[in-house]
Design a protein around this motif. Structure first.
Motif, short mmCIF file in Angstrom:
data_model
loop_
_atom_site.label_atom_id
_atom_site.label_comp_id
_atom_site.label_asym_id
_atom_site.label_seq_id
_atom_site.Cartn_x
_atom_site.Cartn_y
_atom_site.Cartn_z
N ASP A 17 37.90 123.05 153.78
CA ASP A 17 38.26 124.45 153.81
C ASP A 17 37.41 125.05 153.28
O ASP A 17 36.51 126.34 153.80
CB ASP A 17 39.62 125.02 154.08
CG ASP A 17 40.40 124.60 155.44
OD1 ASP A 17 39.70 124.54 156.39
OD2 ASP A 17 41.87 124.58 155.26
N ASP A 21 34.27 127.46 154.43
CA ASP A 21 34.10 128.67 153.85
C ASP A 21 32.72 129.20 153.44
O ASP A 21 32.40 130.30 153.63
CB ASP A 21 35.18 129.14 152.81
CG ASP A 21 36.74 129.20 153.34
OD1 ASP A 21 36.88 129.22 154.56
OD2 ASP A 21 37.75 129.12 152.84
N ARG A 68 36.67 125.01 163.63
CA ARG A 68 37.81 125.72 162.86
C ARG A 68 37.87 127.05 163.46
O ARG A 68 39.09 127.74 163.56
CB ARG A 68 37.51 125.60 161.54
CG ARG A 68 38.38 126.13 160.58
CD ARG A 68 38.07 126.20 159.22
NE ARG A 68 37.19 127.14 159.00
CZ ARG A 68 36.97 127.70 157.81
NH1 ARG A 68 37.50 127.19 156.63
NH2 ARG A 68 36.08 128.53 157.53
N GLU A 69 36.89 127.78 163.52
CA GLU A 69 36.83 129.38 163.65
C GLU A 69 37.42 129.84 165.05
O GLU A 69 38.24 130.45 165.21
CB GLU A 69 35.31 130.08 163.66
CG GLU A 69 35.29 131.41 163.55
CD GLU A 69 35.40 131.73 161.98
OE1 GLU A 69 35.60 133.23 161.90
OE2 GLU A 69 35.39 131.17 161.11
N GLY A 72 40.94 128.77 165.61
CA GLY A 72 41.80 129.76 164.89
C GLY A 72 42.13 130.99 165.85
O GLY A 72 43.21 131.21 166.00
N THR A 75 44.31 129.99 168.89
CA THR A 75 45.85 129.62 168.84
C THR A 75 46.46 130.83 168.06
O THR A 75 47.80 130.45 168.15
CB THR A 75 46.13 128.34 167.67
OG1 THR A 75 45.07 128.53 166.75
CG2 THR A 75 45.46 127.19 168.42
N ALA A 76 45.87 131.68 167.88
CA ALA A 76 46.61 132.97 167.44
C ALA A 76 47.19 133.68 168.51
O ALA A 76 47.93 134.69 168.10
CB ALA A 76 45.49 133.80 166.62
N THR A 90 41.82 136.44 173.62
CA THR A 90 41.04 135.50 173.01
C THR A 90 39.62 136.03 173.21
O THR A 90 38.68 136.05 172.41
CB THR A 90 41.24 134.10 173.77
OG1 THR A 90 42.36 133.79 173.45
CG2 THR A 90 40.03 133.09 173.22
N ASN A 97 34.71 138.60 166.42
CA ASN A 97 34.60 137.83 165.37
C ASN A 97 33.20 137.91 164.81
O ASN A 97 32.07 137.75 165.58
CB ASN A 97 34.99 136.47 165.79
CG ASN A 97 34.63 135.24 164.75
OD1 ASN A 97 33.68 134.86 164.55
ND2 ASN A 97 35.77 135.04 164.04
N SER A 122 36.29 122.92 170.94
CA SER A 122 36.96 124.26 170.99
C SER A 122 37.39 124.39 172.40
O SER A 122 38.37 124.84 172.81
CB SER A 122 36.26 125.22 170.52
OG SER A 122 36.06 125.31 168.91
#
Length: 193
Positions: A17, A21, A68-69, A72, A75-76, A90, A97, A122
């Motif tokens: 991570d 980042d 990952r982005e 996230g 799934t939010a 979404t 984003n 994704s």
């Protein structure tokens, strides 16, 4: 040595991570084409070899970062709302984003393989979530009968247009909110029993 990409330990995940980042910060600053694994390592405060062991090239690092982005974001969304609301949330989140916007502005060709040649991780995650929700809705009668896989894929294809091209349809006659309202209607009607 085990690649960090496949290391399920907490330390491996935390390190991965941190590296992702650093890559994200680089891409936001200078774009993907000018980001190097060496610069990612510098920003992460680790050696180049540490990054190279985890990702042999920028393409694989970018794939993990996008997964990952976007995962996230996907799934939010609230699983207790209907599919149309989740899909719309979404779409909005992706369009807002900062990493997605930066890639579209500077390096849109990075998205082409996922639109023209193959699905990414994704997209497979999104399809799985939508298929599950469709099956659940078919079970309780709130969604029409049909092949959940075909229905989910059709909805994702429609969402691609709203995510990637929605801004091209906004002008003095049609607002972004108008398009979001219509996108919700499209999804609701496709699924309506």
């Amino acid at each position: 040595m085990t690649s960090l990409r496949h290391n399920g330990s907490r330390e491996g995940t935390a390190a991965q991570d941190a590296y992702l980042d650093a890559a994200r910060a680089c891409i936001l600053d200078v774009g993907w084409r000018r980001t190097t694994l060496t610069e990612v390592a510098r920003r992460a405060g680790v050696s180049r070899m540490t990054i190279y062991r985890a990702w042999p090239d920028m393409g694989r690092l970018l794939g993990d970062l996008m997964t990952r982005e976007w995962a996230g974001i996907v799934t939010a969304s609230d699983p207790h709302t209907d599919i149309a609301d989740r899909m719309l949330a979404t779409v909005r989140a992706l369009r807002d984003n900062e990493l997605f916007v930066r890639i579209v502005e500077l390096d849109p060709e990075l998205l082409l393989p996922y639109l023209l040649h193959r699905r990414g991780r994704s997209q497979d995650l999104i399809l799985g979530l939508i298929e599950d929700a469709i099956r659940e809705g078919q079970g309780d009668g709130s969604i029409r009968e049909g092949n959940p896989t075909v229905m989910a894929r059709s909805l994702v294809l429609a969402a691609h247009g709203f995510v990637l091209s929605g801004h091209t349809m906004v002008d003095d006659e049609v607002s972004e909110e108008d398009l979001y309202d219509e996108a919700r209607e499209v999804v609701a009607r496709v699924l309506s029993p």
